[in-house]
Motif scaffolding. Structure first.
Motif, short mmCIF file in Angstrom:
data_model
loop_
_atom_site.label_atom_id
_atom_site.label_comp_id
_atom_site.label_asym_id
_atom_site.label_seq_id
_atom_site.Cartn_x
_atom_site.Cartn_y
_atom_site.Cartn_z
N TRP A 166 0.84 -0.78 -0.06
CA TRP A 166 -0.18 0.49 0.66
C TRP A 166 0.84 1.20 0.00
O TRP A 166 2.23 1.33 0.83
CB TRP A 166 -1.06 0.09 1.05
CG TRP A 166 -0.46 0.24 2.83
CD1 TRP A 166 0.33 0.96 3.21
CD2 TRP A 166 -0.05 -0.93 3.81
NE1 TRP A 166 0.64 0.68 4.63
CE2 TRP A 166 0.59 -0.64 4.23
CE3 TRP A 166 -0.30 -2.50 3.31
CZ2 TRP A 166 0.88 -1.56 5.36
CZ3 TRP A 166 0.36 -3.49 4.04
CH2 TRP A 166 1.08 -3.07 5.16
N SER A 167 0.41 1.96 -0.42
CA SER A 167 1.20 3.63 -0.90
C SER A 167 1.40 4.66 0.47
O SER A 167 0.01 3.86 1.58
CB SER A 167 0.61 4.57 -1.69
OG SER A 167 -0.62 4.87 -0.87
N LYS A 168 2.36 5.14 0.91
CA LYS A 168 2.79 5.69 1.85
C LYS A 168 2.53 4.43 3.38
O LYS A 168 1.99 4.55 4.42
CB LYS A 168 1.65 7.08 2.15
CG LYS A 168 1.99 7.32 1.04
CD LYS A 168 0.93 8.95 1.48
CE LYS A 168 -0.68 8.90 1.12
NZ LYS A 168 -1.08 10.10 1.61
N PRO A 169 3.64 3.90 3.50
CA PRO A 169 3.13 2.83 4.64
C PRO A 169 2.83 2.96 5.58
O PRO A 169 1.92 2.30 6.25
CB PRO A 169 4.34 2.17 3.80
CG PRO A 169 4.86 2.36 2.68
CD PRO A 169 4.06 3.61 2.58
N PHE A 170 4.37 3.91 6.41
CA PHE A 170 3.85 4.75 7.72
C PHE A 170 2.85 5.19 7.70
O PHE A 170 1.60 5.05 8.92
CB PHE A 170 5.15 4.72 8.35
CG PHE A 170 5.85 3.64 8.50
CD1 PHE A 170 5.37 2.99 9.59
CD2 PHE A 170 7.67 3.77 8.06
CE1 PHE A 170 6.63 1.96 10.26
CE2 PHE A 170 8.70 2.60 8.01
CZ PHE A 170 8.22 2.00 9.80
N GLN A 171 1.59 6.53 7.25
CA GLN A 171 1.43 7.12 7.24
C GLN A 171 -0.57 6.19 7.16
O GLN A 171 -1.03 6.58 8.24
CB GLN A 171 1.11 8.09 6.18
CG GLN A 171 -0.27 9.33 7.02
CD GLN A 171 0.34 10.60 5.85
OE1 GLN A 171 1.40 11.30 5.43
NE2 GLN A 171 -0.93 10.90 5.35
N ASN A 172 -0.37 4.82 6.62
CA ASN A 172 -1.59 4.87 5.91
C ASN A 172 -1.70 3.74 7.83
O ASN A 172 -3.05 3.22 8.00
CB ASN A 172 -1.72 3.69 5.20
CG ASN A 172 -2.29 4.50 4.18
OD1 ASN A 172 -3.18 5.43 4.22
ND2 ASN A 172 -1.08 4.94 2.45
N LEU A 173 -0.20 3.42 8.22
CA LEU A 173 -0.66 2.83 9.62
C LEU A 173 -1.36 3.91 10.21
O LEU A 173 -2.41 3.26 11.22
CB LEU A 173 0.36 2.27 9.84
CG LEU A 173 1.10 0.56 9.33
CD1 LEU A 173 2.28 0.33 9.81
CD2 LEU A 173 0.13 -0.30 9.18
N ARG A 174 -1.17 4.72 10.01
CA ARG A 174 -1.31 5.63 11.27
C ARG A 174 -3.03 6.65 11.34
O ARG A 174 -4.06 6.84 12.02
CB ARG A 174 -0.03 7.02 11.73
CG ARG A 174 -0.29 8.35 12.25
CD ARG A 174 0.42 9.18 11.94
NE ARG A 174 0.18 10.53 12.47
CZ ARG A 174 -0.53 11.14 13.95
NH1 ARG A 174 -0.33 10.26 14.87
NH2 ARG A 174 -0.47 12.47 13.75
#
Length: 259
Positions: free
Chosen positions: A142-150
């Motif tokens: 998925w795009s923007k891996p860490f931001q999308n976890l947040r």
């Protein structure tokens, strides 16, 4: 006339909903199982279950920031420090606790940081390695891996807590949350249509014996489509309410009074 040098240049939007992804529990479980060591598991858990910014807030998390007796921990945030909010207090979420337990068990005596490999350096880039971990987990990247976890964590928290509470925990504002974080998920659709009766409000019928209202509905359903007015009158006039519902009684049609 002077020509505008920016004519024909498209202006990008500040948000791109197509890049906003909800990373569900099944996916993140596979990623956690693929992490090479406890430090990476803790990094991923802090981002997904704690909603921390990575790597800045994760790198600055100290062992003495975890307040076990109060079930809370303190986050130091370089991003919000410029707005006068250098730290915030966050619950020690149940999903996060096992990973922090492991971090404490693995910590060296006299250690400072929860994630020693980051050594308190918030600018370290973890994105490249994290993408490799996602790939090895066999799940769709998925795009923007860490931001999308947040953002996935904020979407979850919003289902149980009001916006001002979740924003206080994640260190952002309602405007930013709605613009960049909150995501429509399949669970939202499922919750909207869950109903045992098909009632559009999702309400269950009251328990107990059938009443006259229920029987009236049943009688009305038995009226054939395109029935004539006289047929409808005949059906409705030849029933009466009793303690258990409707039963027929003979009423001559000529005595009926309809308003």
């Amino acid at each position: 006339m002077r020509r505008n040098p920016f004519d024909g240049v498209s202006i990008g939007q500040s948000t791109n909903d197509e890049r906003r992804v909800f990373v569900d529990r099944a996916v993140i479980s596979k990623v956690l199982e693929t992490c090479p060591n406890w430090q990476w598991r803790t990094v991923v858990a802090l981002a997904r279950f704690g909603g921390l910014r990575c790597s800045s807030e994760v790198a600055l998390l100290k062992l003495n920031d975890i307040h076990w007796d109060a079930d809370r921990f303190t986050i130091t945030s370089p991003k919000t420090k410029r707005y006068g909010k250098a730290t915030r207090i966050v619950p020690l979420f149940p999903e996060l606790r096992p990973f922090l337990d492991e971090a404490f068990a693995m910590a060296e005596t006299g250690g400072t940081w929860v994630i020693p490999m980051l050594d308190g350096k918030p600018s370290k880039n973890l994105g490249t390695t994290f993408k490799k971990i996602i790939h090895r987990a066999g799940v769709d990247a998925w795009s923007k891996p860490f931001q999308n976890l947040r953002s996935s964590r904020q979407t979850e928290l919003e289902r149980k807590s009001p916006t001002h509470v979740t924003c206080a925990w994640l260190g952002n504002t309602p405007r930013v949350a709605h613009k960049h974080y909150l995501t429509l998920t399949d669970e939202d659709f499922d919750a909207a249509v869950e109903s045992e009766t098909g009632d559009w409000l999702g309400m269950q019928p009251p328990a107990g014996p059938r009443t006259g209202a229920h029987e009236k509905t049943r009688v009305a359903q038995n009226i054939r489509e395109n029935a004539s007015f006289s047929e409808v009158v005949d059906i409705l006039e030849n029933v009466r309410v009793t303690g258990t519902g409707f039963e027929r009684r003979p009423f001559p049609l000529g005595n009926s009074h309809i308003e």
